[in-house]
Design a protein around this motif. Structure first.
Motif: not given
Length: 606
Positions: A574-585
């Protein structure tokens, strides 16, 4: 008018006293569920109070269930004190009639006084939060017919989808007295035990059970009533113990005993209570009917002849329908044989296409591994250059010292040992590359995910030490997966290479790539996290599409093949975007089923 009522009551009391005086003694039987003299001590105050009120001796007999049943059958008792379930059986078999019900305390409700407390050891790992969580446990109880000591808990298990009789629990019946149940749990002979409500608190107070050694599994629903003060229960509460007159007991004596019971003060202790008018025992009947035990054991019986006699018309219709069905099946069989040849040909063709597709997938996977090896060539040269340079330095140093004549044996031994170590290091690097490049039949073995990550980082040894940060969740170090190590290594290398390419393109090469190992929904999650810019919804939708790539020199097969390898292992990618408040990516998560314990015992590092 009032004077006449009081006079009538005095006359009635005199008549009852005369009737009682005509008897030599009153015979009272009490169901014994406790050890030794505990039952007699529990009920002796009741017998003494009745003796003072009646003016005749009251002989108390504390009897086990079988002995109490025999005494009732031969007419050796006038009254019995027993639990609600046993009373219902005595009522059906011997015509017993309850004249009073015991409540929990002076302010207690007689309709909610008896329950079960399912106990486990306080130091047991993973204490159960509900009765349903005990599925498959060894559960101790005194006997199958014990109302508060087993049946009430069995009813709650049934309502929560656990059939104790059908194997949902491993039952251990210890027999009376009930102290054996607590001893079985404390000694480890059972994982849990069923006690009557409030007994645990009484035993802790009297020192029979160490305080805090056992804990009570809480009830999901207490039926709108709570347990008696200071007590804990695992089931809803049912009507209290019954004081019942037997079939041969004179009605006058029964009325006199009832008046004496109603005048009794409440006893003291954890099992305190008072006697009141008979409560409604319908809930007791409902529980016994659900369990299909006495007096509802007949529900278990199958009466085929009676059913046929009652439903002969339905049986005839079913027989006619069966004959029609046979004729229809014969016709269908002819059609099935006709279709079988066609389906067989279609299946063979489908299998041929499946084999062809599998061969193509294997070829694509091999090409992907070769592509990865091409990207690793510079790092491979770096990794081999270091041990080879070290070996060359040691050899030159040994020649110079041998020429000068100052080469000590211990120095020679140490230098040769270091040369051998560097040679093994170079061989490991070459062996890993050859295993990755070799085209072979997959071999499924138990794999340590940490070792798999370590091998990937060894092949990527040209990276800076701070380029990758590995995090292993608590408890994940003991987890194993079963799969083909080179294939899973191929997936991990592909994810790490993609993350490094993202960092280079985004100009954030100083940020470490994260590798996370953790359990997730019964699987092992192996995640590679980068700090690149977020992907658009369109790019995210095409991420695993074959031949779709954002790299100028990419083939667009890496993620597609990696997902195919994950699904072939029974997992997913799976590809899961990292939320911006956790640093993004982006976090690429490889989910793999956990290996069975027997497979993990002989695990083979990747």
């Amino acid at each position: 008018m009032k004077r006449g009522v009081f006079a009538s009551r005095r006359v009635l009391g005199v008549l009852l006293l005369c009737a009682a005086a005509a008897r030599a003694e009153v015979r009272l039987g009490a169901l014994a569920v406790l050890e030794g003299e505990d039952t007699r001590r529990q009920w002796q105050p009741l017998a003494d109070g009745l003796q003072r009120a009646l003016g005749v001796p009251v002989r108390l007999q504390a009897l086990a269930p079988a002995a109490l049943e025999q005494a009732v059958a031969r007419g050796a008792l006038d009254f019995v004190v027993t639990n609600p379930g046993h009373y219902v059986a005595l009522e059906a078999r011997h015509g017993a009639t309850r004249i009073a019900t015991r409540s929990a305390g002076a302010q207690g409700d007689p309709a909610h006084a008896v329950g079960s407390a399912v106990v486990v050891r306080a130091d047991a790992p993973g204490p159960p939060a509900t009765l349903a969580a005990l599925r498959g446990w060894r559960v101790a109880a005194v006997a199958e017919e014990a109302f508060g000591g087993y049946q009430l808990a069995a009813v709650e298990w049934l309502r929560q989808g656990v059939d104790a009789e059908a194997g949902g629990l491993r039952r251990v019946f210890t027999g009376y007295p009930m102290q054996r149940v607590a001893q079985a749990v404390l000694s480890g002979e059972a994982d849990a035990g069923v006690l009557r409500t409030c007994l645990l608190e009484l035993w802790e107070r009297d020192g029979v059970v160490p305080a805090g050694a056992l804990r009570v599994v809480p009830a999901d629903d207490d039926g709108g009533t709570g347990a008696p003060p200071g007590c804990r229960a695992s089931t809803p509460l049912y009507p209290g113990w019954a004081f019942a007159a037997l079939a041969g007991t004179p009605p006058e004596l029964s009325r006199q005993v009832l008046l004496a019971l109603l005048a009794q003060p409440g006893e003291s202790g954890a099992l305190d209570g008072v006697w009141t008018v008979p409560a409604d025992y319908q809930r007791v009947h409902d529980a016994l009917r659900l369990l299909q035990v006495e007096p509802y054991a007949f529900l278990r019986e199958t009466r085929l002849q009676a059913l046929l006699h009652r439903y002969w018309g339905v049986a005839a219709a079913l027989l006619a329908l069966a004959l029609v069905g046979v004729a229809y099946l014969l016709r269908v069989e002819v059609l099935v044989k006709r279709r079988t040849a066609e389906l067989t040909h279609s299946l063979h063709e489908r299998e041929r296409l499946a084999r062809q597709n599998a061969q193509h997938q294997e070829a694509l996977g091999h090409l992907s591994r070769l592509s990865i090896l091409g990207e690793l060539s510079a790092m491979l040269a770096h990794e081999l250059n270091h041990p080879l340079a070290t070996i060359a330095n040691y050899a030159a140093g040994l020649r110079r010292r041998a020429a000068r004549g100052d080469l000590a044996p211990q120095d020679l031994e140490r230098a040769l040992r270091d040369i051998a170590h560097e040679s093994e290091r170079a061989a490991r690097v070459i062996g890993g590359v050859r295993a990755l490049a070799r085209k072979r039949v997959p071999d499924r073995v138990a794999i340590d995910p940490r070792a798999l990550v370590g091998e990937a980082l060894t092949l990527l040894g040209g990276w800076q030490p701070q380029a990758v940060r590995v995090a292993c969740a608590p408890g994940a170090e003991a987890l194993r997966v079963r799969g083909d190590a080179p294939q899973l290594l191929q997936v991990l290398l592909n994810l790490l290479q993609n993350a490094r390419d993202v960092h280079r393109a985004a100009g954030c090469e100083g940020e470490p790539i994260g590798v996370e190992i953790a359990p997730e929904d019964g699987c092992l999650a192996l995640a590679v996290r980068d700090h690149g810019p977020p992907l658009s919804p369109e790019a995210l939708a095409l991420l695993f599409t074959p031949f779709h790539t954002t790299k100028p020199d990419g083939l667009g097969l890496g993620l597609s093949i990696s997902r195919g390898i994950a699904e072939a292992h029974g997992g997913a990618l799976h590809a899961r975007p990292v939320p911006p408040h956790e640093g993004g990516g982006m976090r690429m998560v490889l989910l793999l089923p956990l290996a069975q314990p027997e497979a993990a015992d002989g695990d083979t590092p990747a």
